[in-house]
Design a protein around this motif. Structure first.
Motif, PDB file in Angstrom:
ATOM      1  N   VAL A   6       0.899  -1.225   0.050  1.00  0.00           N
ATOM      2  CA  VAL A   6       0.073   0.058   0.012  1.00  0.00           C
ATOM      3  C   VAL A   6       0.933   1.200  -0.052  1.00  0.00           C
ATOM      4  CG1 VAL A   6      -1.681   1.241   1.381  1.00  0.00           C
ATOM      5  CG2 VAL A   6      -2.039  -1.177   1.148  1.00  0.00           C
ATOM      6  N   GLN A   7       2.080   1.302   0.832  1.00  0.00           N
ATOM      7  CA  GLN A   7       2.928   2.405   0.648  1.00  0.00           C
ATOM      8  C   GLN A   7       3.255   2.516  -0.531  1.00  0.00           C
ATOM      9  OE1 GLN A   7       5.432   1.557   3.951  1.00  0.00           O
ATOM     10  NE2 GLN A   7       3.965   2.485   5.705  1.00  0.00           N
ATOM     11  N   ALA A  10       0.951   4.070  -3.095  1.00  0.00           N
ATOM     12  CA  ALA A  10       0.818   5.625  -2.319  1.00  0.00           C
ATOM     13  C   ALA A  10       1.883   6.254  -3.211  1.00  0.00           C
ATOM     14  CB  ALA A  10       0.574   5.583  -1.185  1.00  0.00           C
ATOM     15  N   TRP A  11       3.336   5.890  -2.956  1.00  0.00           N
ATOM     16  CA  TRP A  11       4.480   6.373  -3.223  1.00  0.00           C
ATOM     17  C   TRP A  11       4.507   6.693  -4.995  1.00  0.00           C
ATOM     18  CZ3 TRP A  11       8.667   4.814  -6.220  1.00  0.00           C
ATOM     19  CH2 TRP A  11       9.663   5.806  -6.458  1.00  0.00           C
ATOM     20  N   ALA A  13       1.869   6.410  -6.953  1.00  0.00           N
ATOM     21  CA  ALA A  13       0.857   7.343  -7.236  1.00  0.00           C
ATOM     22  C   ALA A  13       1.345   8.921  -6.966  1.00  0.00           C
ATOM     23  CB  ALA A  13      -0.471   6.865  -6.769  1.00  0.00           C
ATOM     24  N   ALA A  14       1.883   9.063  -6.003  1.00  0.00           N
ATOM     25  CA  ALA A  14       2.163  10.592  -5.732  1.00  0.00           C
ATOM     26  C   ALA A  14       3.384  10.858  -6.707  1.00  0.00           C
ATOM     27  CB  ALA A  14       2.779  10.637  -4.173  1.00  0.00           C
TER      28      ALA A  14
END
Length: 180
Positions: A6-7, A10-11, A13-14
């Motif tokens: 998940v991290q 998220a990284w 995508a950011a």
């Protein structure tokens, strides 16, 4: 393990959003910028011929420069005729033309050297030379080298390379062209 994925997601995508936003911002700024090669300004030539104005001008502009411009309104009949009329030329002869006066930036020391691939303009003085402009033809690349007492301009395309060499180390500038 799931928390790490998940991290990572998220990284990713950011980071992707930041890169896309940066690209759009830079693209918007650079889209209006001009990155073409500058074009050389034509240099006046002492051997230039003057085209008669009647051949290219409208009838309104075909009059000699020393005649007054006719206005669209009728002239007052009481106006004094203080000017003498210009002599009339035969109907087939073009009106007299004036040679354009040289501009302040035109100097007789600037010489142009057209070679296959481009054109080089040099300011040749008795003891030195300097590059005024070097303009490649479409599809050609240009490279300039200069040192103490010499300079070289190359125009290249595919396997063709043409050069202009200038040397003035202790003597008046000499210009050589090499076409290969």
């Amino acid at each position: 393990m799931r928390n790490g994925l998940v991290q990572l997601g998220a990284w990713a995508a950011a980071t992707g959003a930041a890169v896309a936003l940066s690209w759009l911002g830079v693209h918007a700024v650079l889209a209006g910028a001009a990155f073409e090669q500058p074009t050389a300004l034509p240099l006046p030539s002492p051997k230039a011929t003057v085209v008669p104005r009647a051949a290219t001008a409208t009838p309104d502009r075909a009059r000699p420069a020393d005649q007054p411009e006719a206005s669209s309104s009728a002239a007052a009949p009481s106006a004094p005729a203080s000017r003498t009329p210009a002599p009339s030329a035969p109907p087939t002869a073009p009106p007299p033309t004036r040679r354009p006066t040289p501009t302040a930036t035109a100097t007789p020391t600037v010489k142009s050297y057209p070679i296959p691939g481009g054109r080089v303009a040099l300011d040749l003085r008795p003891d030195r030379a300097s590059l005024v402009s070097a303009t490649p033809d479409p599809g050609w690349q240009m490279q300039v080298w200069n040192g103490e007492g010499w300079l070289r301009v190359d125009f290249t395309k595919d396997d063709k390379a043409n050069s202009v060499f200038v040397a003035w180390n202790g003597h008046a500038p000499t210009v050589e062209t090499a076409i290969r």
